[in-house]
Write a protein that holds these residues in place. Structure first.
Motif, PDB file in Angstrom:
ATOM      1  N   ALA A  65       2.661 -10.672   4.217  1.00  0.00           N
ATOM      2  CA  ALA A  65       3.655  -9.759   4.771  1.00  0.00           C
ATOM      3  C   ALA A  65       3.224  -9.249   6.141  1.00  0.00           C
ATOM      4  N   VAL A  66       4.216  -8.891   6.947  1.00  0.00           N
ATOM      5  CA  VAL A  66       3.964  -8.353   8.286  1.00  0.00           C
ATOM      6  C   VAL A  66       3.440  -6.923   8.156  1.00  0.00           C
ATOM      7  N   THR A  67       2.433  -6.601   8.947  1.00  0.00           N
ATOM      8  CA  THR A  67       1.920  -5.228   9.006  1.00  0.00           C
ATOM      9  C   THR A  67       2.237  -4.633  10.370  1.00  0.00           C
ATOM     10  N   PHE A  68       2.326  -3.304  10.423  1.00  0.00           N
ATOM     11  CA  PHE A  68       2.688  -2.606  11.656  1.00  0.00           C
ATOM     12  C   PHE A  68       1.585  -1.630  12.027  1.00  0.00           C
ATOM     13  N   LYS A  83      16.335  -3.924  -3.779  1.00  0.00           N
ATOM     14  CA  LYS A  83      15.539  -2.742  -4.125  1.00  0.00           C
ATOM     15  C   LYS A  83      14.301  -2.674  -3.239  1.00  0.00           C
ATOM     16  N   GLU A  84      13.867  -1.431  -2.968  1.00  0.00           N
ATOM     17  CA  GLU A  84      12.697  -1.216  -2.127  1.00  0.00           C
ATOM     18  C   GLU A  84      11.464  -0.936  -2.986  1.00  0.00           C
ATOM     19  N   TYR A  85      10.304  -1.464  -2.536  1.00  0.00           N
ATOM     20  CA  TYR A  85       9.047  -1.260  -3.255  1.00  0.00           C
ATOM     21  C   TYR A  85       7.942  -0.903  -2.273  1.00  0.00           C
ATOM     22  N   LYS A  86       6.867  -0.325  -2.824  1.00  0.00           N
ATOM     23  CA  LYS A  86       5.748   0.088  -1.983  1.00  0.00           C
ATOM     24  C   LYS A  86       4.809  -1.060  -1.661  1.00  0.00           C
ATOM     25  N   THR A  87       4.848  -2.133  -2.480  1.00  0.00           N
ATOM     26  CA  THR A  87       4.018  -3.304  -2.197  1.00  0.00           C
ATOM     27  C   THR A  87       4.864  -4.552  -2.252  1.00  0.00           C
ATOM     28  N   ALA A  88       4.383  -5.587  -1.554  1.00  0.00           N
ATOM     29  CA  ALA A  88       5.110  -6.857  -1.550  1.00  0.00           C
ATOM     30  C   ALA A  88       5.111  -7.494  -2.931  1.00  0.00           C
ATOM     31  N   ASN A 124       8.382 -18.049   3.246  1.00  0.00           N
ATOM     32  CA  ASN A 124       8.401 -16.844   4.083  1.00  0.00           C
ATOM     33  C   ASN A 124       7.786 -15.653   3.350  1.00  0.00           C
ATOM     34  N   SER A 125       7.264 -14.725   4.118  1.00  0.00           N
ATOM     35  CA  SER A 125       6.738 -13.487   3.542  1.00  0.00           C
ATOM     36  C   SER A 125       7.898 -12.615   3.078  1.00  0.00           C
ATOM     37  N   PRO A 126       7.622 -11.553   2.316  1.00  0.00           N
ATOM     38  CA  PRO A 126       8.704 -10.608   2.005  1.00  0.00           C
ATOM     39  C   PRO A 126       9.107  -9.843   3.260  1.00  0.00           C
ATOM     40  N   ILE A 127      10.194  -9.097   3.154  1.00  0.00           N
ATOM     41  CA  ILE A 127      10.662  -8.292   4.280  1.00  0.00           C
ATOM     42  C   ILE A 127       9.855  -7.001   4.332  1.00  0.00           C
ATOM     43  N   SER A 128       9.235  -6.743   5.464  1.00  0.00           N
ATOM     44  CA  SER A 128       8.539  -5.476   5.673  1.00  0.00           C
ATOM     45  C   SER A 128       9.450  -4.564   6.478  1.00  0.00           C
ATOM     46  N   VAL A 129       9.601  -3.325   6.029  1.00  0.00           N
ATOM     47  CA  VAL A 129      10.474  -2.362   6.707  1.00  0.00           C
ATOM     48  C   VAL A 129       9.632  -1.170   7.137  1.00  0.00           C
ATOM     49  N   ALA A 130       9.662  -0.829   8.414  1.00  0.00           N
ATOM     50  CA  ALA A 130       8.894   0.302   8.936  1.00  0.00           C
ATOM     51  C   ALA A 130       9.809   1.249   9.686  1.00  0.00           C
ATOM     52  N   LYS A 131       9.599   2.552   9.494  1.00  0.00           N
ATOM     53  CA  LYS A 131      10.356   3.568  10.213  1.00  0.00           C
ATOM     54  C   LYS A 131       9.434   4.251  11.223  1.00  0.00           C
ATOM     55  N   VAL A 178       8.099  -0.012   3.540  1.00  0.00           N
ATOM     56  CA  VAL A 178       8.473  -0.501   2.216  1.00  0.00           C
ATOM     57  C   VAL A 178       8.699  -2.002   2.296  1.00  0.00           C
ATOM     58  N   TYR A 179       8.870  -2.625   1.101  1.00  0.00           N
ATOM     59  CA  TYR A 179       9.194  -4.042   0.989  1.00  0.00           C
ATOM     60  C   TYR A 179      10.488  -4.166   0.203  1.00  0.00           C
ATOM     61  N   VAL A 180      11.307  -5.142   0.576  1.00  0.00           N
ATOM     62  CA  VAL A 180      12.640  -5.277  -0.009  1.00  0.00           C
ATOM     63  C   VAL A 180      12.718  -6.536  -0.863  1.00  0.00           C
ATOM     64  N   CYS A 181      13.216  -6.376  -2.095  1.00  0.00           N
ATOM     65  CA  CYS A 181      13.510  -7.530  -2.948  1.00  0.00           C
ATOM     66  C   CYS A 181      14.801  -8.173  -2.452  1.00  0.00           C
ATOM     67  N   ALA A 182      14.738  -9.441  -2.053  1.00  0.00           N
ATOM     68  CA  ALA A 182      15.898 -10.106  -1.465  1.00  0.00           C
ATOM     69  C   ALA A 182      17.031 -10.282  -2.456  1.00  0.00           C
TER      70      ALA A 182
END
Length: 715
Positions: free
Chosen positions: A30-33, A119-124, A92-99, A111-115
């Motif tokens: 997963a992408v990190t920020f 749903k959003e989760y704290k880990t991939a 592909n990695s999961p979707i990483s979402v950063a605010k 968070v990470y999103v189940c495609a």
């Protein structure tokens, strides 16, 4: 061009946070920020993945484009970033979402999103486990009909999308052939195009170098197709030979469709592609790759002449259209044209006050005459009719086209009650106005006029007359054409209201003319109903109209039946305030303020309605001692035979309350906060009972002084 829908990011397949084997699949990390304070510039954000050789794609704040990450980004406002990692040969990695927070200069949430289920989760890993059991491992179908069109330093790719429902986009990659062997292009070697885009533009290429482009579809689980290829060699374009687009549109108006012609001048042998879009970008390369741009049609005899047809159902089709063209040498150009050819505006209605009728019982005919609208494009009127007898209304006749200003209808049955004519104006394009309804009574033994209604004569008020007493409604410069109408000779009584609505809401005490207190439904029935809001009055008017088989005048939210309006509001309501009135309908309604004052004056010059002596015509505070309402029609009537136009209860009018000027419409100001009330009441001073005195109330207001009176069309 790096383009993909943000939704495309959100629906990539569920991936693990590390290179993890799961159902025989390996996933990119997963992408990190990381965020860094950039001072006055804001926040600098870097993105990374531990998977070597993986590319990162990202979107910002629900953008419609997916961009390839190459260097840290700087943000000057709070931003949401979605990103994922892609590498050929693994998933592909999961979707990483950063605010990103500008205030704290940090990433406040990730968070990470189940495609599959969003749903959003704290880990991939949690995102993967959410829907892992239903993970799709089947590769999607490929796109078809790939075409690569060479341009200067770029290539336009187009294709036909695969039909698989779970495809969200295409991964486009390219290689340059050099010295007989294939080399992977540096820098921009891939991009993602959203589903439905049907193509993209690859820029930054080397002229004279042959490229092979590969397009692979990707589905929501991250599966990729085998891919299809197309080849093209960008070519340098001679700047001295520009491509030019000449756009022309026919001058005629239309309410169906128009055809725009694009004549293209170019040194190239042919024009390969022309597209157009309303309000499209003037950047030719972007418009040519825009999936929503519509292809034009090439002339079969001239490949440099293209046309496109615009169909319309309303005037929103007018506006500015951008056209982009691409020739066989790679030149591209865009041009714009503004059209206002679409006309869906109907002509003005025939003025009902200008319609005249002559009924001949001897000839069994009705002759109608009228004045046609002054619209420059007016063409004719269409007239249909119904007749009414004791069984009700007949079916409407087929409309007849009349080009003049007079029409005689033969075969009129004198035993019918009335004939109702429906007259619509039509312009040269066929746009038709709303119908004007006009009634002609033929059986004089049958009364069309409700009991206790009196006819108020028409008036043509030019706005230059002087009035005694002075009027604030019939002001200088205001031109009013008041058609003849019927007005109830008394205010709606408690008995009449209860007969229609099933209840008597009145709050004021009821008295007879001698001041004796009345109680019991039978005894109070001739007192005016009170505690009525403007909304209540509309409900009563339409309910009574429907009960008596008449056409309701009022419409709220597209409906005329009060049962469909919902509960009567107890506070100001925007939907009810937007009520409209069909003044041509034959049902009951409130008078306009101009109609009310014209009727109250009674063709006389008295201060009050029928007298200069308030006690002769009005129940007001001095002669009621503020005790309550009095039986209607117990004071003197005015010259038109109307009682209680001064005093007893305030009478609601249709109009919004506001200042009146020379250009105010006959139905009053276009908007406001309160509705007009006229005539004073049993609890008001004598001055409020004057025929020229204006009052007002919020449309939801109910008071023991608030009542109303009915009018209806005289024809």
């Amino acid at each position: 061009m790096l383009a993909a829908m943000t939704m495309g990011l959100a629906v990539f397949g569920c991936k693990a946070e590390t290179e993890t084997e799961y159902e025989d699949k390996v996933y990119a990390e997963a992408v990190t920020f990381t965020a860094e304070d950039a001072g006055d510039a804001g926040v600098k954000v870097a993105m990374a993945t531990k998977t070597e050789g993986a590319a990162i794609y990202y979107t910002i704040d629900k953008s419609s484009e997916s961009l390839k990450y190459s260097e840290p980004l700087t943000f000057s406002k709070d931003t949401e970033i979605k990103a994922f990692a892609v590498k050929e040969g693994i998933e592909n990695s999961p979707i990483s979402v950063a605010k990103v927070s500008i205030k704290t200069k940090t990433i406040t949430e990730k968070v990470y999103v189940c495609a599959k289920c969003q749903k959003e989760y704290k880990t991939a890993q949690e995102a993967i486990d959410c829907c892992a059991e239903t993970l799709d491992t089947t590769a999607p179908a490929d796109v078809t009909e790939p075409v690569a069109a060479a341009k200067d330093s770029s290539v336009v790719l187009t294709w036909k999308d695969a039909t698989d429902e779970d495809i969200f986009g295409c991964l486009v990659s390219w290689k340059a052939e050099s010295q007989g062997r294939a080399l992977v292009a540096l820098e921009k070697d891939s991009l993602i195009a959203a589903k439905g885009q049907h193509g993209c533009v690859v820029t930054g290429l080397t002229n004279g170098t042959k490229y092979t482009f590969t397009v692979k579809t990707m589905d929501t689980s991250g599966n990729k197709s085998a891919g299809v290829t197309a080849k093209a060699t960008p070519v340098a374009v001679d700047s001295k030979e520009p491509l030019k687009i000449d756009l022309s549109v026919p001058p005629e108006k239309s309410n169906t469709a128009i055809t725009i012609t694009a004549n293209i001048t170019t040194a190239a042998q042919s024009v390969d592609r022309v597209v157009y879009k309303k309000d499209g970008t003037e950047v030719a390369s972007k418009l040519l790759a825009d999936s929503s741009a519509i292809p034009a049609v090439k002339d079969i005899t001239d490949n440099k002449r293209w046309t496109f047809k615009i169909t319309a159902t309303d005037e929103t089709a007018n506006g500015t259209y951008t056209v982009a063209a691409l020739d066989s040498d790679g030149r591209e150009e865009a041009a714009q044209i503004t059209i206002d050819n679409f006309d869906f505006t109907p002509p003005a209605k025939v003025s009902i006050s200008a319609i005249k009728d002559v009924y001949s019982s001897d000839n069994s005919s009705i002759t109608l005459s009228w004045t046609n609208p002054a619209d420059s494009d007016f063409d004719h009127v269409e007239i249909s009719y119904t007749f009414t007898d004791i069984t009700g209304d007949s079916e409407k006749s087929k409309a007849e086209v009349v080009t003049g200003t007079e029409k005689t209808f033969e075969g009129i049955d004198g035993n019918k009650i009335r004939y109702t004519y429906y007259i619509a104006s039509v312009d040269k394009l066929g746009n038709k106005s709303n119908e004007v309804k006009y009634n002609v009574s033929v059986n004089k033994t049958v009364s069309n006029v409700p009991d206790v209604f009196v006819k108020i004569p028409a008036a043509s008020i030019k706005g230059t007359e002087t009035w005694t007493p002075e009027s604030k409604v019939f002001v200088s410069g205001r031109k009013l054409e008041i058609a003849s109408f019927y007005m109830s000779d008394h205010e709606v009584t408690r008995g009449e209201y209860k007969a229609v609505m099933g209840e008597d809401p009145s709050y004021a005490s009821a008295y007879d003319k001698d001041g004796n207190r009345l109680t019991g439904d039978d005894n109070v029935k001739n007192n005016p109903v009170n505690y009525i809001s403007w909304y209540d009055a509309l409900v009563y008017c339409n309910t009574r109209s429907i009960n008596e088989g008449l056409t309701p005048c009022y419409e709220i939210d597209g409906k005329t039946a009060p049962k469909d309006w919902g509960s009567v509001p107890t506070s100001s309501d925007s939907t009810w305030n937007a009520a409209t009135c069909d003044f041509t309908a034959d049902g009951y309604r409130l008078p306009t303020e101009a109609e009310w004052e014209w009727a109250a004056r009674g063709g006389e010059s008295y201060t009050y309605a029928g007298s200069n002596n308030v006690n002769e015509v009005a129940w007001y505070e001095d002669n009621t001692n503020n005790t309550g309402t009095r039986d209607v029609k117990t004071k003197k009537a005015n010259a038109y035979g109307l009682y209680d136009m001064s005093g007893n209860v305030l009478e609601w009018c249709w109009d919004w309350y506001g200042s009146i000027s020379g250009d105010t419409a006959s139905a009053g100001p276009a908007s406001g906060f309160s509705r007009c009330q006229r005539g004073g009441s049993w609890d008001y001073f004598a001055g409020s009972a004057q025929v020229a005195f204006r009052d007002y109330g919020n449309p939801n207001y109910r008071g023991s002084v608030c009542g109303f009176r009915l009018v209806c069309n005289a024809n």
